[in-house]
Design an enzyme around this catalytic site. Structure first.
Site, PDB file in Angstrom:
ATOM      1  N   ASP A   1      -1.968  -0.608   6.009  1.00 12.65           N
ATOM      2  CA  ASP A   1      -2.294  -0.017   7.313  1.00 12.65           C
ATOM      3  C   ASP A   1      -3.792   0.104   7.573  1.00 12.65           C
ATOM      4  O   ASP A   1      -4.185   0.477   8.667  1.00 12.65           O
ATOM      5  CB  ASP A   1      -1.673   1.385   7.426  1.00 12.65           C
ATOM      6  CG  ASP A   1      -2.361   2.383   6.505  1.00 12.65           C
ATOM      7  OD1 ASP A   1      -2.606   2.040   5.328  1.00 12.65           O
ATOM      8  OD2 ASP A   1      -2.699   3.484   6.956  1.00 12.65           O
TER       9      ASP A   1
ATOM     10  N   ASP B   1       0.853  -1.174   0.000  1.00 13.54           N
ATOM     11  CA  ASP B   1       0.000   0.000   0.000  1.00 13.54           C
ATOM     12  C   ASP B   1       0.904   1.244   0.000  1.00 13.54           C
ATOM     13  O   ASP B   1       2.100   1.151   0.303  1.00 13.54           O
ATOM     14  CB  ASP B   1      -0.857  -0.063   1.278  1.00 13.54           C
ATOM     15  CG  ASP B   1      -1.632   1.202   1.519  1.00 13.54           C
ATOM     16  OD1 ASP B   1      -2.283   1.683   0.573  1.00 13.54           O
ATOM     17  OD2 ASP B   1      -1.592   1.729   2.659  1.00 13.54           O
TER      18      ASP B   1
ATOM     19  N   ASP C   1      -0.328   5.172   0.956  1.00 16.70           N
ATOM     20  CA  ASP C   1      -0.612   6.127   2.037  1.00 16.70           C
ATOM     21  C   ASP C   1      -0.634   5.466   3.411  1.00 16.70           C
ATOM     22  O   ASP C   1      -1.359   4.489   3.627  1.00 16.70           O
ATOM     23  CB  ASP C   1      -1.964   6.816   1.800  1.00 16.70           C
ATOM     24  CG  ASP C   1      -1.927   7.738   0.595  1.00 16.70           C
ATOM     25  OD1 ASP C   1      -0.854   7.885  -0.009  1.00 16.70           O
ATOM     26  OD2 ASP C   1      -2.981   8.299   0.257  1.00 16.70           O
TER      27      ASP C   1
END
Ligand SMILES: [Mg+2]
Length: 269
Positions: A215, A10, A12
């Site tokens: 996250d 991922d 961001d």
């Protein structure tokens, strides 16, 4: 021969800092990955235009997944794709998994009226508004607005999320949550895209070992697909609340520092 690793990551809040979007803390590990020729596949809710800009900064040329699994962009010639339905677009072989942005925008309006809720999608916002709420520079916000398969939106009445999800599913769409926004998307997800890429890498290299880093809740299905899932700590010190996952590793540090921490441990850097 040593086992080949493939990394799905991922952006961001994971490889990029949640607030500053910097990947400074990950630089030494990124360099090592390049030396060891370990593929780093970006798997993000960002648009193709944004992801291309980041790939250029990272100096990598591997396939990437945009807009929460809306499409996989594969540099032409990277894989043997004879058995798959692909589209040729700007030097890439594209595997489309999502639905068109036009349909998603229309659905957002339908949902807004049906649920009687205040929601604002990127398509309703000016570039400067997107820059302000996301902390992106105006140029990056312009790229973030070039959507093809996914509409990020702000919800002013979070108590209505259940009704919104229901209305979306009646339109054969769904809502996923990223680090900053909710997203209205088709029946695609990061996990599907990872599954397809895993098979293609296996065809190319034989047996591989996959690492996934994320996250947020929209990373869950990606983390489920990989051999070694890594959950990156949030800047507030907590972790996304995910259902139990086999082999899940949690980082001590947040963002790119946590990203580097996990990969140096797994890969023995
Ligand atoms: Mg994230």
């Amino acid at each position: 021969m040593a086992i080949r690793f493939v990394i799905f990551s991922d952006l961001d809040g994971t490889l990029l800092d949640h607030r500053t979007y910097s990947f400074e803390a990950a630089r030494p590990v990124l360099k090592k990955l390049k030396q060891k020729k370990i593929p780093l596949v970006l798997c993000t809710s960002k648009t193709r235009a944004e992801t291309e800009a980041i790939r250029r900064k990272l100096g990598i040329n591997h396939p990437f997944v945009v807009e929460n699994g809306g499409a996989i962009f594969i540099p032409a010639g990277y894989f043997d794709l004879r058995c798959l339905r692909t589209l040729n677009k700007g030097g890439y072989d594209v595997i489309q998994l999502g639905v068109s942005y036009r349909r998603i925008r229309k659905a957002l309006k339908t949902i807004r009226e049906k649920v009687d809720v205040k929601i604002m999608g990127f398509g309703d916002l000016k570039i400067k508004d997107i820059a302000e709420i996301s902390g992106l520079r105006p140029e990056a916000a312009r790229l973030a607005r070039k959507r093809e398969y996914d509409e990020p939106f702000i919800l002013f009445q979070p108590e209505k999320i259940k009704e919104i999800r229901k209305a979306a599913s009646e339109l054969e769409l769904k809502v996923v949550k990223g680090g900053r926004f909710y997203h209205l998307i088709g029946n695609n997800d990061k996990g599907q895209a990872v599954r397809i890429l895993k098979e293609l890498y296996e065809k190319k290299y034989g047996k591989i070992k996959t690492i996934g880093l994320g996250d947020s809740s929209n990373d869950e299905l990606m983390l489920k697909e990989v051999d070694l899932p890594v959950l990156i700590r949030k800047p507030d010190g907590g972790y996304e609340n995910l259902p139990p996952l086999r082999n899940l590793k949690r980082t001590r540090q947040p963002g790119p520092a946590g990203w580097a921490e996990a990969l140096s441990q797994i890969l023995n850097f």
